[in-house]
Design a protein around this motif. Structure first.
Motif, short mmCIF file in Angstrom:
data_model
loop_
_atom_site.label_atom_id
_atom_site.label_comp_id
_atom_site.label_asym_id
_atom_site.label_seq_id
_atom_site.Cartn_x
_atom_site.Cartn_y
_atom_site.Cartn_z
N SER A 282 0.84 -1.19 0.00
CA SER A 282 0.00 0.00 0.00
C SER A 282 0.88 1.24 0.00
N GLU A 286 2.28 0.95 5.15
CA GLU A 286 1.95 -0.25 5.93
C GLU A 286 2.90 -1.39 5.56
N THR A 327 -12.85 -13.63 10.29
CA THR A 327 -11.81 -12.64 10.51
C THR A 327 -10.46 -13.33 10.58
N SER A 329 -6.47 -12.94 11.61
CA SER A 329 -5.45 -12.19 12.34
C SER A 329 -4.07 -12.70 11.95
N ASP A 336 1.23 -6.94 13.52
CA ASP A 336 0.02 -7.75 13.70
C ASP A 336 -1.15 -6.96 13.15
N TRP A 337 -2.05 -7.65 12.48
CA TRP A 337 -3.25 -7.00 11.99
C TRP A 337 -4.42 -7.97 12.00
N ARG A 338 -5.62 -7.42 11.90
CA ARG A 338 -6.85 -8.20 11.95
C ARG A 338 -7.77 -7.67 10.86
N ARG A 339 -8.22 -8.56 9.96
CA ARG A 339 -9.03 -8.11 8.82
C ARG A 339 -10.19 -9.06 8.56
N PRO A 340 -11.34 -8.51 8.18
CA PRO A 340 -12.48 -9.38 7.83
C PRO A 340 -12.24 -10.08 6.50
N LEU A 341 -12.82 -11.26 6.35
CA LEU A 341 -12.74 -12.03 5.11
C LEU A 341 -14.14 -12.34 4.61
N LEU A 389 -4.54 -9.94 -0.71
CA LEU A 389 -4.44 -9.64 0.71
C LEU A 389 -3.24 -10.34 1.35
#
Length: 419
Positions: A282, A286, A327, A329, A336-341, A389
């Motif tokens: 990005s 990030e 989600t 992680s 560390d990151w957390r993203r919806p799928l 992703l």
């Protein structure tokens, strides 16, 4: 030492495969007689009578779909048409914009192109470009077959463009095989165009004209156009990576590092092997996590990115939470990151987790997801979107989690399978 990324296995194979367009006219049949029989068949089916001949399978499936949608055979269903600004934007972002001129030349080289209408759509069936003589364009205008109109099945019923999009296959329709009666004076021959790197659907090339001018060579013409478009897309992809490789070679000497384009495709690497793609960098700084490199902070380099590790920790851990909205992680180094799928992407990850190092072929993944091996193109497109992703955390040939990636699934895999 640095080296250029190799050609992608799927891409090379895809470029060598020729998918012919099935003819709408059976061998030995007279075109006028067959067109009349198809109109009689349509009239019988729509009125609930026994037809004199059975519709082809692809036609029967499409008619069933559009009748469930409540479309009318006796009227022009609402096409929907984009305003000028939105149409211009769709043209600008379409990967097919660079081949329009060549496709026009291919059709224009026909011995009799006066009755032929060339149409190029996007993946939604929206007509982006249209080429033909004034006479054939006027006839098309009467059907709403014009720039900006959406020619999906849900809008206009059974037609070669919309049906090719649904079936993910080339389609030729003649006369009464169209759902709307107003289209019975036409033939339409269409082939979907896919991204040669990923298999993702990009749009449709279509050639249409008066029904009784359909020539056996039209199918070959459309197939030539599809192959030309995908070949040019592949060529331009390789040219972009070659330019990046030349720019990146001097800075790769210090390795380990990668040079990638804006979509994460690897142009060159030194001291590490990650396959053909990483997660898409990005522009906001990030970090990305790359197997074999760990946490990396992308740095702009020409038309792409220089990817170098920012620490010594190479391990990557994923946790897929299926208790509510899927989600994912990720933990790796200091990132560390957390993203919806989407549920489909979560299902793919569960299947790859189960498969372990052996992984799954596209055919096996198709059977697991859809119950058959007929959805390979769809599978490749879904995995391609997932790899935007996760990049090299998901490997290809076969599909599997990368070696240095561990993943846990919550709830248990058994519960996930029942969800």
């Amino acid at each position: 030492m640095s080296w250029a990324a190799p050609a992608l296995g799927f891409t090379t194979a895809a470029r060598e495969v020729t998918v012919s367009v099935p003819s709408a006219v059976p061998p030995g049949r007279s075109l006028p007689d067959h067109a009349r029989d198809l109109i009689r068949m349509h009239e019988a089916v729509i009125s609930g009578r026994r037809p004199p001949m059975r519709p082809r399978g692809i036609v029967f499936r499409s008619w069933s779909r559009v009748r469930r949608l409540g479309l009318q055979a006796d009227a022009l269903n609402v096409r929907g048409r984009l305003a000028g600004e939105e149409l211009a934007l769709r043209r600008e972002v379409s990967p097919l914009r660079g081949v329009v001129t060549e496709l026009r030349q291919v059709v224009g080289a026909m011995s009799d192109a006066s009755h032929v209408l060339l149409v190029i759509t996007d993946r939604d069936g929206v007509v982006l470009w249209r080429e033909g003589t004034p006479a054939v364009r006027r006839r098309a205008d009467g059907l709403g077959f014009c720039e900006g109109a959406e020619w999906s099945e849900r809008r206009v019923g059974t037609n070669a463009i919309g049906t090719a999009l649904v079936e993910a296959a080339p389609v030729e329709l003649l006369a009464g095989e169209h759902f709307e009666r107003r289209q019975h004076s036409w033939y339409c021959t269409a082939a979907p165009v896919h991204d040669p790197r990923t298999g993702e659907l990009l749009g449709v090339i279509n050639v249409s004209g008066p029904a009784l001018t359909l020539h056996p060579a039209i199918g070959a013409l459309v197939e030539t156009g599809r192959r030309l478009a995908e070949s040019r897309l592949w060529q331009r992809h390789r040219e972009r990576l070659d330019r990046l490789r030349r720019v990146g070679e001097p800075v790769l000497a210090a390795g380990p590092a990668l040079v990638v384009d804006d979509e994460g495709w690897v142009a060159a690497s030194a001291g590490v092997w990650v396959g053909d793609r990483i997660a898409v960098p990005s522009g906001d700084g990030e970090p990305v996590v790359v197997p074999g490199l760990g946490v990396c902070h992308p740095e702009r380099l020409g038309e792409g990115w220089l990817i170098r590790p920012s620490g010594s920790d190479r391990a990557v851990r994923l946790e897929l939470d299926l208790t509510r909205t899927p989600t994912l992680s990720l933990w790796g180094g200091d990132v560390d990151w957390r993203r919806p799928l989407t549920r489909r992407h979560a299902e793919i990850l569960v299947l790859l987790h189960r498969a372990g190092p052996a992984g799954l072929s596209a055919e096996a993944l198709s059977r697991a997801l859809y119950g058959d091996a007929e959805h390979v193109v769809t599978v490749r497109a879904e995995v391609s979107r997932l790899r935007r992703l996760l990049g090299a955390l998901v490997n290809t040939r076969p599909y599997r989690l990368a070696d240095q990636v561990s993943m846990s699934v919550h709830p248990s895999q058994a519960a996930a399978a029942e969800a």
